[in-house]
Design a protein around this motif. Structure first.
Motif, PDB file in Angstrom:
ATOM      1  N   MET A  84      38.834  41.885  37.848  1.00 39.99           N
ATOM      2  CA  MET A  84      38.665  42.094  36.519  1.00 39.99           C
ATOM      3  C   MET A  84      39.346  43.206  36.052  1.00 39.99           C
ATOM      4  N   VAL A  85      39.323  44.379  36.632  1.00 38.41           N
ATOM      5  CA  VAL A  85      39.925  45.664  36.386  1.00 38.41           C
ATOM      6  C   VAL A  85      41.429  45.415  36.041  1.00 38.41           C
ATOM      7  N   PHE A  86      42.103  44.473  37.070  1.00 45.91           N
ATOM      8  CA  PHE A  86      43.408  44.349  36.879  1.00 45.91           C
ATOM      9  C   PHE A  86      43.895  43.529  35.555  1.00 45.91           C
ATOM     10  N   TRP A  87      43.013  42.512  35.756  1.00 40.34           N
ATOM     11  CA  TRP A  87      43.085  41.413  34.556  1.00 40.34           C
ATOM     12  C   TRP A  87      42.936  42.361  33.094  1.00 40.34           C
ATOM     13  N   LEU A  88      42.089  43.102  32.913  1.00 41.75           N
ATOM     14  CA  LEU A  88      41.983  43.735  31.768  1.00 41.75           C
ATOM     15  C   LEU A  88      43.150  44.432  31.480  1.00 41.75           C
ATOM     16  N   THR A  89      43.833  45.199  32.386  1.00 37.16           N
ATOM     17  CA  THR A  89      44.933  45.996  32.427  1.00 37.16           C
ATOM     18  C   THR A  89      46.036  45.466  32.002  1.00 37.16           C
ATOM     19  N   ILE A  90      46.360  43.884  32.354  1.00 35.53           N
ATOM     20  CA  ILE A  90      47.187  43.023  31.927  1.00 35.53           C
ATOM     21  C   ILE A  90      47.046  42.645  30.684  1.00 35.53           C
ATOM     22  N   VAL A 138      47.640  38.924  39.510  1.00 32.41           N
ATOM     23  CA  VAL A 138      46.559  38.652  38.671  1.00 32.41           C
ATOM     24  C   VAL A 138      46.663  37.333  37.973  1.00 32.41           C
ATOM     25  N   GLU A 139      45.996  36.449  37.678  1.00 32.02           N
ATOM     26  CA  GLU A 139      46.091  35.265  37.148  1.00 32.02           C
ATOM     27  C   GLU A 139      45.861  35.376  35.720  1.00 32.02           C
ATOM     28  N   HIS A 140      46.812  35.962  34.993  1.00 32.33           N
ATOM     29  CA  HIS A 140      47.058  36.224  33.731  1.00 32.33           C
ATOM     30  C   HIS A 140      48.143  35.477  33.021  1.00 32.33           C
ATOM     31  N   PRO A 141      48.266  34.632  32.026  1.00 28.13           N
ATOM     32  CA  PRO A 141      49.531  34.091  31.378  1.00 28.13           C
ATOM     33  C   PRO A 141      50.515  35.124  31.289  1.00 28.13           C
ATOM     34  N   ALA A 142      50.048  36.237  30.744  1.00 24.97           N
ATOM     35  CA  ALA A 142      51.157  37.157  30.475  1.00 24.97           C
ATOM     36  C   ALA A 142      51.447  38.318  31.766  1.00 24.97           C
ATOM     37  N   THR A 143      51.012  38.023  32.875  1.00 21.83           N
ATOM     38  CA  THR A 143      51.259  39.041  34.055  1.00 21.83           C
ATOM     39  C   THR A 143      52.937  39.137  34.265  1.00 21.83           C
ATOM     40  N   PRO A 144      53.678  37.966  34.098  1.00 19.30           N
ATOM     41  CA  PRO A 144      55.294  38.370  34.385  1.00 19.30           C
ATOM     42  C   PRO A 144      55.887  39.080  33.356  1.00 19.30           C
ATOM     43  N   ARG A 152      50.710  55.935  37.747  1.00 25.10           N
ATOM     44  CA  ARG A 152      50.381  56.862  38.201  1.00 25.10           C
ATOM     45  C   ARG A 152      49.007  57.208  39.006  1.00 25.10           C
ATOM     46  N   GLN A 153      48.345  56.539  38.106  1.00 26.15           N
ATOM     47  CA  GLN A 153      46.794  56.295  38.595  1.00 26.15           C
ATOM     48  C   GLN A 153      46.181  55.444  39.597  1.00 26.15           C
ATOM     49  N   HIS A 154      46.959  54.341  39.755  1.00 22.91           N
ATOM     50  CA  HIS A 154      46.692  53.324  40.906  1.00 22.91           C
ATOM     51  C   HIS A 154      47.904  53.255  41.925  1.00 22.91           C
ATOM     52  N   SER A 155      47.715  53.815  42.954  1.00 23.71           N
ATOM     53  CA  SER A 155      48.420  53.703  44.329  1.00 23.71           C
ATOM     54  C   SER A 155      48.484  52.197  44.578  1.00 23.71           C
ATOM     55  N   LEU A 203      36.312  38.057  28.884  1.00 19.11           N
ATOM     56  CA  LEU A 203      35.416  39.259  28.163  1.00 19.11           C
ATOM     57  C   LEU A 203      34.644  40.416  28.911  1.00 19.11           C
ATOM     58  N   GLY A 204      34.477  39.896  30.181  1.00 15.79           N
ATOM     59  CA  GLY A 204      33.576  40.930  30.984  1.00 15.79           C
ATOM     60  C   GLY A 204      34.250  42.352  30.987  1.00 15.79           C
ATOM     61  N   GLY A 205      35.437  42.575  31.213  1.00 17.02           N
ATOM     62  CA  GLY A 205      36.012  43.812  31.208  1.00 17.02           C
ATOM     63  C   GLY A 205      35.756  44.579  29.798  1.00 17.02           C
ATOM     64  N   LEU A 206      35.942  44.008  28.695  1.00 16.26           N
ATOM     65  CA  LEU A 206      35.803  44.938  27.263  1.00 16.26           C
ATOM     66  C   LEU A 206      34.378  44.778  27.135  1.00 16.26           C
TER      67      LEU A 206
END
Length: 474
Positions: free
Chosen positions: A393-399, A436-442, A424-427, A370-373
């Motif tokens: 946290m940024v990458f987790w929120l993105t996923i 990222v340890e998020h269940p939906a990453t794959p 485009r924004q993230h090289s 919840l920290g990202g939102l």
């Protein structure tokens, strides 16, 4: 329309208003008037209908005149019997008495609507029966009706009308439909006749649509007096012989000449009640107002945006901003497949909460889910001293955000634009995000590989998805 899917929520009028509409609908109003008129001298035949010699008095009681007055009076009486406003006390003698249900018409709105729903079922049953003249012509010897000579299948006819009304309901409640605007009869007929994958309809299919329009024209004329629809019938000139010159010039491009139908607020209530009885999940805006935040977030997950917004506003109206924010945030946690969409709905709900909710958002700044939102909300509300989020946290929120958008919209154009913007924004985005340890990453990375138009970047996304799946042991 599958009875296992959740339909868009209906926006119903207050029951008191709907009950007033029900009482003023001609079918129920006439039935109630005859029920109050009936007395010891009233007689019915073996089928429960008013005896013929009493029809003129019944028509006069209803203020009806003309050739159809007796028929309308007979129909009103039959509705009075079917709804329990009148009861037959002695079938042999043909005597009647006031029915117990007549008192319901002066009861609660729910009582009135219950009687109206019974009347609606009776009228819908009538609407599925072919013209009585055809029935008479088709009478076989011995007084039995030869249904095969009518080319009439009662079950198929009822199913056809239910399908049409179901589509009219969807058009009314769906955000991409006309809403309160009337629907052209040809479009409604085509919705149940023309296959969805058919390009240009064949002449045979167009003929079926035309036949369906004529059936619906008769049926909607019957359904309007019960208050289900507002209906503008098919222009009589269209049904005249081709050799006849129309009495007045006609505009061939005027679609309204082919019939226009609109579901009334009372009709919307009635069709929803029938859908619920048939086992459909047919929610109404406001159903979740007294439920917990978990029910709100899960319940609005399949809702279109405007309906979810309206439902959330009603839910928030009964709570203080701080309590609402805390409850929403607690309900948004989780690692199940529905969690990303819950968090998206939580974020949308929190956007409607004022600055009084700030303490609740600060309480979850260190929460991985919840920290990202929370940081997004605080920044948008002009809060001071909002700590910068760590990169993970940024990458987790993105996923999480992409997973929620996938669940809400599928492979939409909006999601495609989001995917292109992220790459485009993230090289080196894909070199990092697979960790990222998020269940939906794959699944998210596989979707990005499908959606990105650049073949090289799409390939990078697919490789990252493979790494993510391997890391998660998949």
């Amino acid at each position: 329309m599958s009875d296992s899917s959740t339909l868009p929520p209906a926006r119903l009028r207050p029951e008191a208003e709907l009950a007033r509409d029900a009482l003023s609908a001609p079918v129920l109003a006439r039935a109630a008037r005859l029920a109050r008129w009936a007395g010891p001298g009233t007689r019915v035949d073996a089928g429960g209908g008013l005896v013929e010699e009493q029809l003129p008095a019944a028509a006069e009681q209803l203020g009806l005149s003309g050739d159809d007055a007796a028929a309308y009076a007979s129909e009103a009486w039959r509705i009075a019997v079917d709804t329990g406003l009148v009861e037959i006390t002695d079938e042999e003698a043909g005597t009647v008495a006031t029915g117990e249900d007549l008192a319901l018409l002066t009861g609660s709105p729910q009582d009135v609507l219950g009687v109206w729903l019974t009347a609606l079922e009776a009228v819908l049953a009538d609407a599925s029966v072919p013209d009585l003249d055809d029935l008479v012509d088709a009478m076989a010897e011995g007084g039995e009706v030869d249904l095969s000579s009518l080319d009439w299948d009662p079950d198929a006819e009822s199913e056809f009308l239910d399908g049409v009304l179901g589509n009219l309901y969807l058009l009314t409640v769906g955000e991409e439909g006309p809403g309160d605007a009337p629907v052209p009869l040809p479009a409604l007929a085509a919705s149940v006749i023309v296959p969805s994958d058919m390009g240009e309809p064949s002449n045979e299919v167009l003929e079926q649509v035309s036949d369906a329009m004529m059936r619906l024209d008769d049926q909607f004329r019957l359904l309007e007096p019960v208050g289900l629809v507002e209906y503008q019938p098919v222009d009589e000139a269209l049904m005249a012989d081709a050799d006849e010159e129309p009495a007045t010039p006609v505009d061939e491009a005027d679609v309204t000449r082919y019939g226009m139908v609109r579901l009334t607020p009372l009709g919307l209530y009635g069709l929803r009640a029938r859908l619920l009885d048939a086992g459909f999940d047919a929610p109404a805006v406001g159903d979740l107002a007294d439920k917990g935040a978990d029910a709100l977030l899960d319940g609005t997950a399949p809702f279109p945006p405007a309906a979810a917004h309206a439902e959330t506003e009603l839910w928030l109206a009964g709570r203080s901003p701080l309590d609402a924010a805390r409850e929403l945030l607690a309900a948004a946690r989780g690692s199940d497949t529905g969690a990303p969409l819950r968090r998206l709905r939580c974020q949308q709900a929190l956007s409607l909460v004022g600055a009084e909710a700030e303490p609740a958002l600060r309480e979850v700044l260190d929460d991985a889910e919840l920290g990202g939102l929370a940081r997004v909300w605080l920044t948008e509300h002009g809060a001071r001293d909002v700590p910068a989020p760590p990169q993970e946290m940024v990458f987790w929120l993105t996923i999480d955000t992409v997973a929620a958008q996938l669940a809400a919209e599928g492979n939409s154009e909006e999601l495609r634009a989001l995917v292109e913007g992220l790459a485009r924004q993230h090289s080196g985005f894909f070199d990092t995000v697979w960790r990222v340890e998020h269940p939906a990453t794959p699944e998210v990375l596989e979707a990005m590989g499908r959606l990105h138009p650049d073949k090289k970047i799409a390939k990078e996304a697919r490789k990252a998805a493979f790494k993510a799946r391997s890391q998660q042991g998949g």
